[in-house]
Design an enzyme around this catalytic site. Structure first.
Site, mmCIF file in Angstrom:
data_model
loop_
_atom_site.group_PDB
_atom_site.id
_atom_site.type_symbol
_atom_site.label_atom_id
_atom_site.label_comp_id
_atom_site.label_asym_id
_atom_site.label_seq_id
_atom_site.Cartn_x
_atom_site.Cartn_y
_atom_site.Cartn_z
ATOM 1 N N LYS A 89 0.831 -1.217 0.000
ATOM 2 C CA LYS A 89 0.000 0.000 0.000
ATOM 3 C C LYS A 89 0.863 1.263 0.000
ATOM 4 O O LYS A 89 0.615 2.190 -0.773
ATOM 5 C CB LYS A 89 -0.933 0.026 1.232
ATOM 6 N N ARG B 297 -9.492 0.631 9.172
ATOM 7 C CA ARG B 297 -9.136 -0.756 9.475
ATOM 8 C C ARG B 297 -10.238 -1.471 10.261
ATOM 9 O O ARG B 297 -10.076 -2.638 10.599
ATOM 10 C CB ARG B 297 -7.868 -0.773 10.321
ATOM 11 N N ARG C 199 11.445 -6.003 4.397
ATOM 12 C CA ARG C 199 11.354 -4.572 4.743
ATOM 13 C C ARG C 199 11.947 -4.325 6.122
ATOM 14 O O ARG C 199 12.613 -3.318 6.338
ATOM 15 C CB ARG C 199 9.883 -4.136 4.705
ATOM 16 N N ARG D 138 11.905 -1.181 11.301
ATOM 17 C CA ARG D 138 10.616 -1.234 12.020
ATOM 18 C C ARG D 138 10.555 -2.496 12.863
ATOM 19 O O ARG D 138 10.643 -3.609 12.336
ATOM 20 C CB ARG D 138 9.459 -1.234 11.008
ATOM 21 N N ARG E 242 -0.261 -9.521 13.096
ATOM 22 C CA ARG E 242 -0.811 -8.439 12.256
ATOM 23 C C ARG E 242 -1.679 -9.018 11.142
ATOM 24 O O ARG E 242 -2.726 -8.458 10.811
ATOM 25 C CB ARG E 242 0.324 -7.592 11.683
HETATM 26 P P1 AMP Z 1 0.904 0.147 9.135
HETATM 27 O O1 AMP Z 1 2.067 1.066 8.926
HETATM 28 O O2 AMP Z 1 -0.319 0.549 8.384
HETATM 29 O O3 AMP Z 1 1.278 -1.297 8.913
HETATM 30 O O4 AMP Z 1 0.506 0.274 10.691
HETATM 31 C C1 AMP Z 1 1.417 -0.067 11.710
HETATM 32 C C2 AMP Z 1 0.655 -0.232 13.014
HETATM 33 O O5 AMP Z 1 0.037 1.005 13.371
HETATM 34 C C3 AMP Z 1 -0.475 -1.255 12.984
HETATM 35 O O6 AMP Z 1 -0.022 -2.582 13.237
HETATM 36 C C4 AMP Z 1 -1.382 -0.737 14.112
HETATM 37 O O7 AMP Z 1 -0.845 -1.066 15.375
HETATM 38 C C5 AMP Z 1 -1.250 0.780 13.941
HETATM 39 N N1 AMP Z 1 -2.265 1.320 13.015
HETATM 40 C C6 AMP Z 1 -2.057 1.919 11.808
HETATM 41 N N2 AMP Z 1 -3.195 2.307 11.255
HETATM 42 C C7 AMP Z 1 -4.185 1.954 12.113
HETATM 43 C C8 AMP Z 1 -5.611 2.066 12.080
HETATM 44 N N3 AMP Z 1 -6.253 2.629 11.044
HETATM 45 N N4 AMP Z 1 -6.301 1.595 13.152
HETATM 46 C C9 AMP Z 1 -5.680 1.043 14.194
HETATM 47 N N5 AMP Z 1 -4.347 0.888 14.281
HETATM 48 C C10 AMP Z 1 -3.592 1.339 13.250
#
Ligand code: AMP
Length: 201
Positions: free
Chosen positions: A14, A89, A128, A134, A146
């Site tokens: 994404k 989400r 990554r 990360r 996740r």
């Molecule tokens: P991402 O970078 O989108 O993979 O997000 C990394 C982490 O941030 C996720 O595993 C969640 O812990 C948190 N996170 C990101 N976006 C959301 C969302 N829309 N709702 C809840 N938690 C989020």
């Protein structure tokens, strides 16, 4: 306006595709993951609280991420449109986003869902993790969680947009260029040709 939800499990690509799409369509990229990592880097109260969930691969509470998106929408009032990446989400987040966009009279145009097989997701995330640093990309248990959280709490959001006739499935396997071309094809079908989303070609 052109408002897109870029959807898919962790590791679906994404962020990479959003970077290319915002350039082509002149949109603002709103990634809740990026915003949360920014808060964490700044050691804000919100960031430190969110870290507890992020480290485990759990979702940060809805009201926190919805509040963040509301602030960003206000900060970008003149935008031609947005790409929402990693948000919504949950169904509650999707409903809240519809309400926020209602005020702007600019609803979500479509949800582009990248479909990638699980072994490829794990490979991409582990790869990554080696370069991004990360923490949540470096621990196989967190990665597995996740993906499970995605299947349990996030995948139902597809049905939310499907009911509105906005769901588009996009094959997320292949090269970055191939996937980008598929996304543009899907967007241009709705957007009336390639361009920035304002009607120009
Ligand atoms: P991402 O970078 O989108 O993979 O997000 C990394 C982490 O941030 C996720 O595993 C969640 O812990 C948190 N996170 C990101 N976006 C959301 C969302 N829309 N709702 C809840 N938690 C989020």
């Amino acid at each position: 306006m052109l408002n897109l939800v870029l959807f898919g499990p962790p590791g679906a690509g994404k962020g990479t595709q959003a970077t290319n799409l915002i350039e082509k369509y002149k949109l603002v990229h709103l990634s809740t993951g990026d915003i949360l990592r920014g808060e964490l880097a700044a050691k804000s109260t919100l960031g430190l609280e969110a870290k507890k969930y992020m480290d485990k691969g759990e979702l940060v509470p809805d009201e926190v991420v919805i509040g963040m998106i509301e602030v960003k929408l206000d900060q970008n009032a003149g935008a031609k449109g947005f790409i929402f990446d990693g948000f919504p989400r949950t169904n509650a987040q999707a409903q809240a986003l519809d309400k926020l966009l209602e005020k702007k009279n600019a609803p979500i145009d479509m949800m582009l869902a990248l479909e990638v097989e699980k072994p490829e997701l794990v490979n991409r995330l582990m790869g990554r993790g080696k370069v991004s640093g990360r923490a949540d990309d470096q621990d196989i248990n967190v990665i597995e969680n996740r993906i499970n959280v995605y299947n349990r709490e996030t995948a139902p959001v597809i049905e939310y947009y499907n009911k509105q006739g906005k769901f588009r499935s996009v094959d997320g396997m292949g090269t970055i260029e191939e996937i980008f071309a598929r996304l543009c094809n899907a967007i241009d079908k709705v957007n009336g040709g390639s361009g920035c989303g304002c009607g120009c070609k």
